[in-house]
Write an enzyme that holds these catalytic residues in place. Structure first.
Site, mmCIF file in Angstrom:
data_model
loop_
_atom_site.group_PDB
_atom_site.id
_atom_site.type_symbol
_atom_site.label_atom_id
_atom_site.label_comp_id
_atom_site.label_asym_id
_atom_site.label_seq_id
_atom_site.Cartn_x
_atom_site.Cartn_y
_atom_site.Cartn_z
ATOM 1 N N HIS A 121 3.824 -4.419 9.571
ATOM 2 C CA HIS A 121 4.072 -4.465 11.112
ATOM 3 C C HIS A 121 2.259 -4.825 11.298
ATOM 4 O O HIS A 121 2.480 -4.562 12.835
ATOM 5 C CB HIS A 121 3.801 -3.042 11.531
ATOM 6 N N ALA A 170 3.259 -0.928 5.034
ATOM 7 C CA ALA A 170 2.393 -0.428 6.209
ATOM 8 C C ALA A 170 2.019 -2.332 6.792
ATOM 9 O O ALA A 170 2.210 -2.746 7.945
ATOM 10 C CB ALA A 170 1.300 -0.060 6.740
ATOM 11 N N TYR A 179 11.285 9.251 1.413
ATOM 12 C CA TYR A 179 10.763 7.480 0.380
ATOM 13 C C TYR A 179 12.256 8.123 -1.031
ATOM 14 O O TYR A 179 12.266 6.722 -1.260
ATOM 15 C CB TYR A 179 10.041 7.468 -0.105
ATOM 16 N N ARG A 235 13.023 4.152 12.787
ATOM 17 C CA ARG A 235 10.930 4.972 12.864
ATOM 18 C C ARG A 235 10.778 5.461 14.471
ATOM 19 O O ARG A 235 11.430 4.782 15.126
ATOM 20 C CB ARG A 235 10.722 4.950 11.349
ATOM 21 N N ASN A 252 8.031 -5.658 -1.167
ATOM 22 C CA ASN A 252 7.896 -4.606 0.010
ATOM 23 C C ASN A 252 6.296 -4.502 0.961
ATOM 24 O O ASN A 252 5.633 -3.954 -0.175
ATOM 25 C CB ASN A 252 8.181 -2.974 -0.103
ATOM 26 N N GLU A 311 11.891 -9.747 1.739
ATOM 27 C CA GLU A 311 11.385 -8.515 2.221
ATOM 28 C C GLU A 311 11.951 -7.214 2.023
ATOM 29 O O GLU A 311 13.388 -7.122 2.544
ATOM 30 C CB GLU A 311 10.684 -8.418 3.485
ATOM 31 N N ARG A 343 6.451 0.595 13.978
ATOM 32 C CA ARG A 343 7.537 -0.025 12.471
ATOM 33 C C ARG A 343 8.914 -0.826 12.980
ATOM 34 O O ARG A 343 8.872 -1.929 11.422
ATOM 35 C CB ARG A 343 8.272 1.257 11.488
ATOM 36 N N ARG A 383 4.942 12.404 -3.648
ATOM 37 C CA ARG A 383 4.697 12.597 -1.719
ATOM 38 C C ARG A 383 6.159 12.349 -0.334
ATOM 39 O O ARG A 383 6.655 11.235 -1.110
ATOM 40 C CB ARG A 383 3.774 12.287 -1.242
ATOM 41 N N PRO A 400 0.949 -1.013 -0.040
ATOM 42 C CA PRO A 400 -0.216 -0.090 -0.601
ATOM 43 C C PRO A 400 0.639 1.531 -0.063
ATOM 44 O O PRO A 400 1.796 1.089 0.510
ATOM 45 C CB PRO A 400 -0.558 -0.124 1.015
ATOM 46 N N ASN A 401 0.908 2.095 -0.559
ATOM 47 C CA ASN A 401 0.405 3.842 -1.011
ATOM 48 C C ASN A 401 1.945 3.901 -2.142
ATOM 49 O O ASN A 401 2.521 4.922 -1.951
ATOM 50 C CB ASN A 401 1.158 4.449 0.508
ATOM 51 N N ASP A 442 0.931 -15.842 7.253
ATOM 52 C CA ASP A 442 0.687 -17.140 6.698
ATOM 53 C C ASP A 442 0.579 -17.220 5.692
ATOM 54 O O ASP A 442 1.091 -18.931 4.742
ATOM 55 C CB ASP A 442 -0.895 -17.283 7.067
ATOM 56 N N HIS A 486 12.602 -3.467 2.722
ATOM 57 C CA HIS A 486 11.900 -1.971 2.969
ATOM 58 C C HIS A 486 12.978 -0.738 2.606
ATOM 59 O O HIS A 486 14.015 -0.328 2.804
ATOM 60 C CB HIS A 486 11.754 -1.845 4.426
ATOM 61 N N ILE A 487 12.499 0.425 1.843
ATOM 62 C CA ILE A 487 13.319 1.235 1.467
ATOM 63 C C ILE A 487 13.831 2.008 2.820
ATOM 64 O O ILE A 487 15.301 2.725 2.442
ATOM 65 C CB ILE A 487 12.351 2.420 0.982
ATOM 66 N N SER A 488 12.942 2.519 3.732
ATOM 67 C CA SER A 488 13.859 2.981 5.073
ATOM 68 C C SER A 488 13.953 2.149 6.029
ATOM 69 O O SER A 488 13.831 0.467 5.874
ATOM 70 C CB SER A 488 12.442 4.450 5.529
HETATM 71 O O1 CA2 Z 1 10.808 1.744 3.828
HETATM 72 C C1 CA2 Z 1 9.181 1.419 3.453
HETATM 73 O O2 CA2 Z 1 9.923 0.119 2.101
HETATM 74 C C2 CA2 Z 1 8.355 1.683 4.442
HETATM 75 O O3 CA2 Z 1 7.758 -0.332 3.543
HETATM 76 C C3 CA2 Z 1 7.435 2.145 3.473
HETATM 77 C C4 CA2 Z 1 5.780 2.512 3.769
HETATM 78 C C5 CA2 Z 1 5.822 2.244 5.611
HETATM 79 O O4 CA2 Z 1 4.790 1.753 6.434
HETATM 80 C C6 CA2 Z 1 6.301 0.955 5.997
HETATM 81 O O5 CA2 Z 1 6.822 1.030 7.667
HETATM 82 C C7 CA2 Z 1 7.617 0.808 6.168
HETATM 83 C C8 CA2 Z 1 5.319 3.218 3.551
HETATM 84 C C9 CA2 Z 1 5.332 3.258 2.289
HETATM 85 C C10 CA2 Z 1 4.030 4.001 2.039
HETATM 86 O O6 CA2 Z 1 4.891 5.286 0.299
HETATM 87 C C11 CA2 Z 1 4.888 6.422 0.607
HETATM 88 C C12 CA2 Z 1 5.293 7.279 -0.755
HETATM 89 C C13 CA2 Z 1 5.312 7.988 -0.919
HETATM 90 C C14 CA2 Z 1 4.360 8.963 0.029
HETATM 91 C C15 CA2 Z 1 3.402 8.768 0.606
HETATM 92 C C16 CA2 Z 1 3.550 7.102 0.797
#
Ligand code: CA2
Length: 146
Positions: free
Chosen positions: A82, A79, A25, A109, A76, A100, A113, A20, A12-13, A89, A102-104
């Site tokens: 978590h 959210a 990110y 954080r 990836n 798995e 997370r 944004r 998601p997202n 499963d 994660h960019i960040s």
């Molecule tokens: O660091 C990552 O890759 C995460 O999977 C990114 C997720 C976050 O919930 C995880 O804790 C760590 C969030 C992805 C949302 O991506 C956005 C990108 C641009 C603008 C808003 C959200």
């Protein structure tokens, strides 16, 4: 000849990348990552399919359907990392190596997370290296020699 296939799956997202929250990110878009990883895997004679969904159940469906169709998954889960017992499963149930990504750095954080419900059933986890993480995950799934 049978072409080996990797799946890149984003939760998601992540379709908002580059549009944004660039300070968290980065400037790149999901399309930029797809283009880079496609080139990388093609150098090894592999094919990449890329999917993104904002819906937990759809991610479960995609992973179920991936079993037997792909040789590995770069995932990836965003959210859902978590929160999702359903993704835990399905990753456990399928016989594909799932990495798995994660960019960040999720550990630097918010506390919520820090925990991944998926790491224990994944083949490996790569966090905190920006979009390079997708490349590192692909390399971990590709053969050592081109
Ligand atoms: O660091 C990552 O890759 C995460 O999977 C990114 C997720 C976050 O919930 C995880 O804790 C760590 C969030 C992805 C949302 O991506 C956005 C990108 C641009 C603008 C808003 C959200």
């Amino acid at each position: 000849m049978y072409l080996k296939r990797l799946l890149m799956l984003n939760g998601p997202n992540l379709n908002l990348l580059g549009k944004r929250e660039n300070e968290v990110y980065g400037e790149f878009t999901l399309q930029d990552i797809e283009n880079e990883i496609t080139k990388l895997v093609e150098d090894y004679g592999y094919r990449l399919d890329s999917k993104q969904s904002n819906h937990e159940g759809e991610l479960v469906d995609i992973l179920q359907a991936a079993d037997g169709e792909y040789d590995g998954v770069i995932f990836n889960p965003a959210a859902y990392t978590h929160t999702s017992v359903a993704l835990h499963d399905v990753i456990k149930a399928i016989s594909l190596p799932v990495i798995e990504v994660h960019i960040s750095n999720i550990h630097s954080r918010e506390e919520f997370r820090h925990k991944s419900l998926l790491a224990s059933v994944c083949y490996g986890q790569i966090i905190g290296f920006g979009k390079q993480g997708y490349r590192l995950a692909a390399l971990a799934l590709l053969p050592e020699q081109k």
